[in-house]
Write a protein that holds these residues in place. Structure first.
Motif, short mmCIF file in Angstrom:
data_model
loop_
_atom_site.label_atom_id
_atom_site.label_comp_id
_atom_site.label_asym_id
_atom_site.label_seq_id
_atom_site.Cartn_x
_atom_site.Cartn_y
_atom_site.Cartn_z
N ARG A 176 4.66 1.11 8.00
CA ARG A 176 5.21 2.44 8.21
C ARG A 176 4.15 3.53 8.07
O ARG A 176 4.43 4.70 8.18
N ARG A 223 6.42 -4.60 6.20
CA ARG A 223 6.80 -3.45 7.02
C ARG A 223 5.63 -2.49 7.16
O ARG A 223 5.03 -2.08 6.17
N LEU A 271 0.86 -1.18 0.00
CA LEU A 271 0.00 0.00 0.00
C LEU A 271 0.89 1.23 0.00
O LEU A 271 1.63 1.47 0.95
N ASN A 313 3.22 1.65 3.34
CA ASN A 313 4.17 2.76 3.30
C ASN A 313 3.66 3.99 4.02
O ASN A 313 2.45 4.13 4.23
N PRO A 314 4.55 4.91 4.38
CA PRO A 314 4.10 6.15 5.00
C PRO A 314 3.13 6.88 4.07
O PRO A 314 3.36 6.94 2.88
#
Lengths: 239, 267
Positions: free
Chosen positions: A178, A176, A141, A160-161
């Motif tokens: 974030r 991950r 994403l 993702n951020p």
């Protein structure tokens, strides 16, 4: 038409769904676009109440009736039209549609400021029942993606951020994390968030909010986040 | 013959899209390809300035689309490269003067006689961006090694994926090896860690880029002084051509003075 497909934004708000559509383009295109988009997502959108954000688009009563019909066909109920154009707002009122969200929970961009249901409202009743159904996303994403789901969400990939997931159940990220995740968004305090690598911009569970500590975390171990004694805590996954 | 359409985009402004477009177009022309660069930034044109062709503009992209001239008339021939052309943007109109299908039509016509059509996309994710990527066969995403630019690049890659334009390939522009070595700038690995796309070029920060942009001579052509940026752009062009070119080692040279500095800063 393809070019505007992703201009339809769907996000969850307390009142149901907020669907924003592009300002420009013909009305026929808009209807076609909505039909495609809603048909694709019908499985998990259906039954929701919809607030439609139309920007500066000019809509009269006839157009609004057609839109109502479009949503009805997709088993959604149009209850509000958020328009910048005064005559469109007037037309919406004549059809007994709301023209603003209650309590001004949105900012100028229509972004919901607080996704926490007030205790005692209808939404907490929903949380009494365990969240049902899972959504599995096998993709990363990226920034700007917004996932709203009533139930659990599993992401096989990174978050993702700038990306956000709002789920009424648990959120598992096999990758991950974030970005921003809100688990138990309808008030379920037993919801958990798991990630292989936990480095989120912000985490929310029910009505609690937590941010990551500022120092860079070198750890790349799986962690689980849950509410313990009224606080969001992250625990290492070592069982 | 059917040319390829390559769109250069970034999301964030100021990361060097126009410079990258001008230099890649030039470098491809230097490889003997027939290249046309299109400025899709209607209303804020500057590709013509960077390429030094501003004073030759008679017709522009909007003139072509609205039928005031033939496509050929709007193609400005470069001063130095015989097979390089520019189609400038209109300065007095806005993005709404062009639609994505207009861009596809124009590019389909250009494909007939060109090897490469390089499109300079405007910043943002609105109409101008959609115009620029509509005809694209390949997309190059330009980013800088800084958090905000990487965030926007991530968004762009997401949008490209949803438009089925592939994830695109990445150019990291304005990298300062010294700052990376000190840990003050995102490294190439940091950027790739988030974006997870194929890297096609790393352009070091180089004063000669600014100087040559102001002079209207893309550095890919002028790089007489062995400028590392010049070489980097030519490498990108070769990679677009499908050649395997190793990445230039950008780790700072560790002279005695530097090592002493490092030693003192550590202690």
């Amino acid at each position: 038409m393809e070019q505007v497909a992703s201009q339809i934004g769907i996000k969850g708000i307390r009142e149901g769904l907020l669907i924003s559509v592009p300002d420009r383009g013909s009305f026929a295109d808009l209807v076609a676009l909505l039909n495609v988009e809603l048909a694709q997502k019908q499985a998990f959108l259906q039954g929701s109440q919809v607030a439609l954000q139309v920007g500066y688009r000019k809509l009269d009563k006839e157009y609004l009736r057609q839109l109502q019909a479009v949503f009805e066909q997709n088993q959604l109920e149009l209850w509000a039209v958020l328009a910048e154009d005064p005559s469109a707002r007037e037309a919406a009122r004549e059809l007994a549609l709301a023209t603003r969200l209650s309590g001004s929970q949105t900012d100028l961009n229509g972004n919901f400021l607080s996704q926490m249901p007030e205790p005692g409202t209808a939404n907490t009743v929903a949380s009494a029942q365990p969240a049902q159904g899972g959504l599995i996303l096998k993709e990363t994403l990226r920034s700007g993606r917004s996932i709203f789901h009533e139930g659990h969400v599993v992401v096989i990939g990174d978050v993702n951020p700038g990306a956000e997931i709002v789920a009424s159940g648990d959120v598992i990220v096999w990758g991950r994390l974030r970005g921003l995740v809100h688990a138990g968004a309808l008030g379920d305090e037993t919801a958990v968030i798991c990630a292989l690598e936990l480095n989120p911009t912000q985490l929310r569970i029910a009505d609690q909010i937590a941010i990551s500590p500022d120092e860079k975390r070198g750890r790349t171990i799986p962690e689980q986040v849950a509410i313990r004694n009224g606080q969001i805590v992250a625990e290492m996954w070592q069982k | 013959m059917s040319g390829k359409v390559v769109t250069v985009t970034s999301g964030k402004g100021g990361v060097g899209k126009t410079t990258v477009t001008a230099n890649i177009a030039t470098a491809l022309a230097m490889l003997g390809k027939k290249v046309v660069a299109i400025d899709a930034d209607i209303g804020l044109r500057n590709l013509d300035v960077v390429m030094g062709l501003e004073n030759r503009i008679v017709y522009d992209l909007v003139d072509v689309i609205e039928g005031r001239c033939r496509l050929r008339q709007a193609m400005i021939k470069d001063k130095r490269q015989p097979d390089l052309y520019l189609i400038p943007a209109a300065q007095t109109r806005d993005k709404m003067a062009v639609s994505p299908s207009d861009m596809i039509l124009v590019c389909d016509e250009l494909r007939q006689e060109m090897d490469y059509i390089i499109i300079d996309s405007p910043a943002g994710i609105e109409r101008g961006f959609r115009n620029a990527i509509a005809p694209a066969d390949h997309v190059l995403i330009v980013t800088n090694p800084e958090v905000s630019a990487v965030r926007d690049a991530d968004r762009i890659i997401g949008l490209l994926e949803s438009e089925e334009k592939g994830p695109g390939r990445l150019i990291i522009n304005r990298l300062k090896p010294e700052m990376v070595a000190r840990g003050d700038m995102l490294s190439i690995d940091d950027v790739l860690d988030i974006l997870a796309v194929e890297l096609i070029g790393v352009i070091p920060e180089d004063e000669s880029i600014l100087i040559s942009s102001n002079r209207g001579t893309p550095v890919a052509m002028s790089g007489l002084n062995g400028s590392s940026a010049s070489q980097a752009f030519r490498n990108v062009a070769q990679r677009i051509e499908g050649q395997t070119v190793p990445f230039v080692d950008l780790t700072p040279k560790t002279g005695l003075l530097n090592r002493l500095n490092n030693w003192f800063s550590k202690s």
